[in-house]
Design a protein around this motif. Structure first.
Motif, PDB file in Angstrom:
ATOM      1  N   LEU A  29       0.834  -1.029  -0.058  1.00 55.01           N
ATOM      2  CA  LEU A  29      -0.053  -0.057   0.022  1.00 55.01           C
ATOM      3  C   LEU A  29       0.893   1.165   0.064  1.00 55.01           C
ATOM      4  O   LEU A  29       1.939   1.542   0.914  1.00 55.01           O
ATOM      5  CB  LEU A  29      -0.751   0.110   1.337  1.00 55.01           C
ATOM      6  CG  LEU A  29      -1.764  -1.340   1.365  1.00 55.01           C
ATOM      7  CD1 LEU A  29      -2.666  -1.082   2.880  1.00 55.01           C
ATOM      8  CD2 LEU A  29      -2.494  -1.449   0.227  1.00 55.01           C
ATOM      9  N   GLY A  48       0.818   5.426   0.174  1.00 52.18           N
ATOM     10  CA  GLY A  48       0.005   6.537   0.429  1.00 52.18           C
ATOM     11  C   GLY A  48       0.606   7.500   1.050  1.00 52.18           C
ATOM     12  O   GLY A  48       0.043   8.687   1.386  1.00 52.18           O
ATOM     13  N   TRP A  75      -7.813   3.029   4.756  1.00 54.23           N
ATOM     14  CA  TRP A  75      -7.781   1.885   3.680  1.00 54.23           C
ATOM     15  C   TRP A  75      -8.905   1.029   3.820  1.00 54.23           C
ATOM     16  O   TRP A  75      -9.193   0.493   4.877  1.00 54.23           O
ATOM     17  CB  TRP A  75      -6.465   1.189   3.549  1.00 54.23           C
ATOM     18  CG  TRP A  75      -5.448   2.333   3.877  1.00 54.23           C
ATOM     19  CD1 TRP A  75      -4.862   2.747   5.080  1.00 54.23           C
ATOM     20  CD2 TRP A  75      -4.245   2.473   2.889  1.00 54.23           C
ATOM     21  NE1 TRP A  75      -3.454   3.480   4.718  1.00 54.23           N
ATOM     22  CE2 TRP A  75      -3.396   3.483   3.441  1.00 54.23           C
ATOM     23  CE3 TRP A  75      -4.263   1.977   1.565  1.00 54.23           C
ATOM     24  CZ2 TRP A  75      -2.302   4.040   2.623  1.00 54.23           C
ATOM     25  CZ3 TRP A  75      -2.985   2.688   0.838  1.00 54.23           C
ATOM     26  CH2 TRP A  75      -2.202   3.679   1.548  1.00 54.23           C
ATOM     27  N   LYS A 122      -8.749  -3.280  -5.448  1.00 52.37           N
ATOM     28  CA  LYS A 122      -7.653  -2.475  -5.119  1.00 52.37           C
ATOM     29  C   LYS A 122      -7.601  -1.633  -4.070  1.00 52.37           C
ATOM     30  O   LYS A 122      -8.639  -0.699  -3.959  1.00 52.37           O
ATOM     31  CB  LYS A 122      -7.496  -1.513  -6.629  1.00 52.37           C
ATOM     32  CG  LYS A 122      -6.150  -0.896  -6.751  1.00 52.37           C
ATOM     33  CD  LYS A 122      -5.827  -0.234  -8.115  1.00 52.37           C
ATOM     34  CE  LYS A 122      -4.438   0.393  -8.038  1.00 52.37           C
ATOM     35  NZ  LYS A 122      -4.303   1.163  -9.330  1.00 52.37           N
ATOM     36  N   THR A 123      -6.697  -1.607  -3.282  1.00 55.16           N
ATOM     37  CA  THR A 123      -6.790  -1.011  -1.910  1.00 55.16           C
ATOM     38  C   THR A 123      -6.211   0.226  -2.088  1.00 55.16           C
ATOM     39  O   THR A 123      -4.985   0.705  -2.430  1.00 55.16           O
ATOM     40  CB  THR A 123      -6.093  -1.577  -0.939  1.00 55.16           C
ATOM     41  OG1 THR A 123      -6.680  -3.010  -0.744  1.00 55.16           O
ATOM     42  CG2 THR A 123      -6.460  -0.769   0.657  1.00 55.16           C
ATOM     43  N   GLU A 124      -6.866   1.558  -2.128  1.00 57.04           N
ATOM     44  CA  GLU A 124      -6.328   2.970  -2.452  1.00 57.04           C
ATOM     45  C   GLU A 124      -6.585   3.593  -0.924  1.00 57.04           C
ATOM     46  O   GLU A 124      -7.697   3.415  -0.335  1.00 57.04           O
ATOM     47  CB  GLU A 124      -7.134   3.490  -3.553  1.00 57.04           C
ATOM     48  CG  GLU A 124      -6.891   2.995  -4.946  1.00 57.04           C
ATOM     49  CD  GLU A 124      -5.393   3.173  -5.418  1.00 57.04           C
ATOM     50  OE1 GLU A 124      -4.820   3.826  -4.820  1.00 57.04           O
ATOM     51  OE2 GLU A 124      -5.367   2.358  -6.490  1.00 57.04           O
TER      52      GLU A 124
END
Length: 527
Positions: A410, A412, A439, A445-447
């Motif tokens: 991930l 971010g 999250w 799809k982990t955004e």
């Protein structure tokens, strides 16, 4: 004389013999006559018997003749009945054959009817399926259209909010929620969720600490109180009342550098751990304070409950056992590795060292060690007992999400991950880049969805007892409360809606093809 006697004797003898012979002959004849008479009697009896037998035989013959006549009559009747029965059987067989033929005709007709019914039913089902497909296609198109509209309205709400047009922003935010929830869209989609946060004024901030806030705990039996400690030797209890924060200072001495805090549920005593090697105990009256030196505990960093009455005090290279009942330090054991991070796994301390290993601690000298499943320096860790998800936060800002041994990266954050927590399918993370990201881990799809940007290092955060709000502390001593409950945010947004869209506003922001609705009426009724 003598010869005369002899002659007389001889004559007498002859006569006697003759008489004897005559008698014998008579007697023999008499017997023969008797025998003949008997034979004649027997013949007569036999004749009589034969006569009787003939008479009987004749009678029997007559009876037999009569019986034969009767039998002939019966046979004739039987033959007649047989002929009648045969005729009836033939008629019955004809009727049975007719019935079978009629049944076959009926079955054929029924089969034709069933086939016709099946064809009609299939045609009906096809028509119904086509209708359902058409309706579904329309619903899908409407759903996608309205979900897209909800997300678009959320984005426009954020723009209007940043431009200072709060009234329009509130209405757009509420409309974004309505169209998203009605069509089962994702409320946690960034544009929708962030617009709710902004319109509901979900973030409140106060500056009460002098030093960096290093740990936070919700106070027992209270939804609005938080206990916080700083590296400037401060221990505060803060109570939120609306947008106001009422603060009580329990301890303040800049000689201490607090890194962790624990509240004993049985006694309500507060234990604050200082990196200087001291444990500050504040008793349940919140007035009595005792400071306990921790001998041989170099740079203690974390407290962890151990049994019913003890605390494990974990330092960089040691584990100590503290007796909360007697308020004394029992033992200290040195560790064969240097601890860089202490987190929790399965209700046990999980230690990370500087050699790429992690150690699960079940006692002062009981630990299970294994190599890290990821490369790099781990600065934060969390797990979900329900889903089995683990998350490793790294010093470069990346997060590795693990589910059953499969890792997902991930991206971010741009700096060190300081704290993470899993709440169901939602992962919350904070970083030295000042961001709080959310999250949703079960998406394809982990955004990241940025909940807020703090502008300074975020050191720690924790949920309140209801998990509707999380509190965070930064390096500058700022304390923030962030409301993350959709129902609570929605209730606050409804309060801020004072009017409806005008027809022109509706057509401009939402569209002429969408039926006009009164937001104030919907808000009163409850969505």
């Amino acid at each position: 004389m003598r010869s005369r006697e002899i002659i007389s004797y001889s004559v007498g003898t002859v006569m006697a013999v003759a008489a004897g012979i005559g008698f014998s002959g008579w007697y023999s004849e008499h017997q023969k006559v008797g025998e003949l008479e008997k034979q004649m009697e027997m013949v007569r009896l036999q004749e009589m018997r034969s006569t009787v037998d003939r008479s009987v035989s004749k009678q029997m013959e007559e009876i037999a003749n009569e019986q034969r006549e009767i039998s002939d009559e019966k046979r004739e009747e039987a033959l007649q009945q047989t002929r009648v029965a045969n005729e009836m059987r033939q008629r019955s067989e004809i009727e049975r054959l007719n019935a079978i033929e009629a049944e076959m005709n009926a079955l054929a007709s029924e089969k034709k009817a069933v086939e016709a019914s099946t064809i009609a039913e299939n045609e009906r089902k096809i028509a119904e399926h086509q209708k359902i497909q058409a309706e579904m296609s329309k619903r899908v198109a409407d759903t996608l259209s309205y979900i897209a509209l909800g997300r678009s309205l959320g984005s426009i709400s954020t723009i209007q909010y940043q431009a200072g047009n709060d009234e329009i922003a509130n209405m757009l935010s509420y409309a974004a929620y309505l169209y998203t929830s009605r069509y089962n869209g994702d409320i946690f989609y960034p544009a929708v969720f962030q617009s709710l946060m902004e319109s509901s004024r979900s973030v409140s901030s106060w500056s009460e600490h002098t030093g960096a806030i290093m740990s936070l705990l919700p106070m027992p039996n209270s939804d609005n109180k938080i206990l916080s400690v700083s590296n400037y030797g401060e221990i505060l209890i803060s109570e939120r009342q609306g947008n106001d924060l009422h603060v009580k200072t329990l301890f303040k001495d800049n000689h201490y550098d607090f890194r962790d805090v624990h509240i004993d549920k049985s006694s309500n005593n507060i234990y604050a751990l200082s990196r200087s090697g001291h444990l500050v105990t504040i008793f349940s009256d919140l007035k009595t304070v005792k400071i306990i030196p921790l001998e041989n505990a170099l740079h203690p960093m974390r407290l962890h409950p151990y049994g019913e009455r003890n605390l494990l005090i974990i330092g960089e290279q040691s584990i100590s056992v503290f007796d909360m009942k007697r308020n004394i330090l029992n033992t200290t054991k040195q560790l064969p590795f240097k601890v860089t991070l202490v987190e929790r796994k399965s209700s046990l301390p999980l230690l990370f060292d500087d050699k790429g290993y992690m150690h699960l601690i079940s006692g002062p000298d009981k630990f299970e060690s294994k190599k890290l499943p990821v490369q790099g320096k781990v600065t934060a860790y969390c797990e979900s007992k329900n889903t089995g998800v683990e998350a490793f936060g790294m010093s470069d800002g990346t997060i590795w999400l693990s589910l059953k041994g499969k890792f997902q990266k991930l991206v971010g954050h741009s700096s060190r991950i300081s704290k993470m927590k899993l709440n169901g399918r939602r992962l919350y993370s904070t970083s030295y880049d000042g961001k709080v990201n959310l999250w949703v881990t079960d998406r394809e799809k982990t955004e990241p969805m940025q909940l807020l940007s703090n502008g300074s290092w975020i050191m720690y955060f924790n949920f309140d007892s209801t998990k509707n709000t999380f509190w965070l502390g930064d390096i500058k001593g700022n304390l923030k409360a962030v409301n993350i409950s959709v129902p609570l945010m929605l209730a606050e947004v409804k309060k801020r809606i004072k009017r409806n869209f005008t027809k022109e506003e509706w057509d401009y922001f939402i569209g002429q093809n969408v039926p006009y609705e009164s937001l104030t009426d919907i808000a009163k009724k409850g969505d």
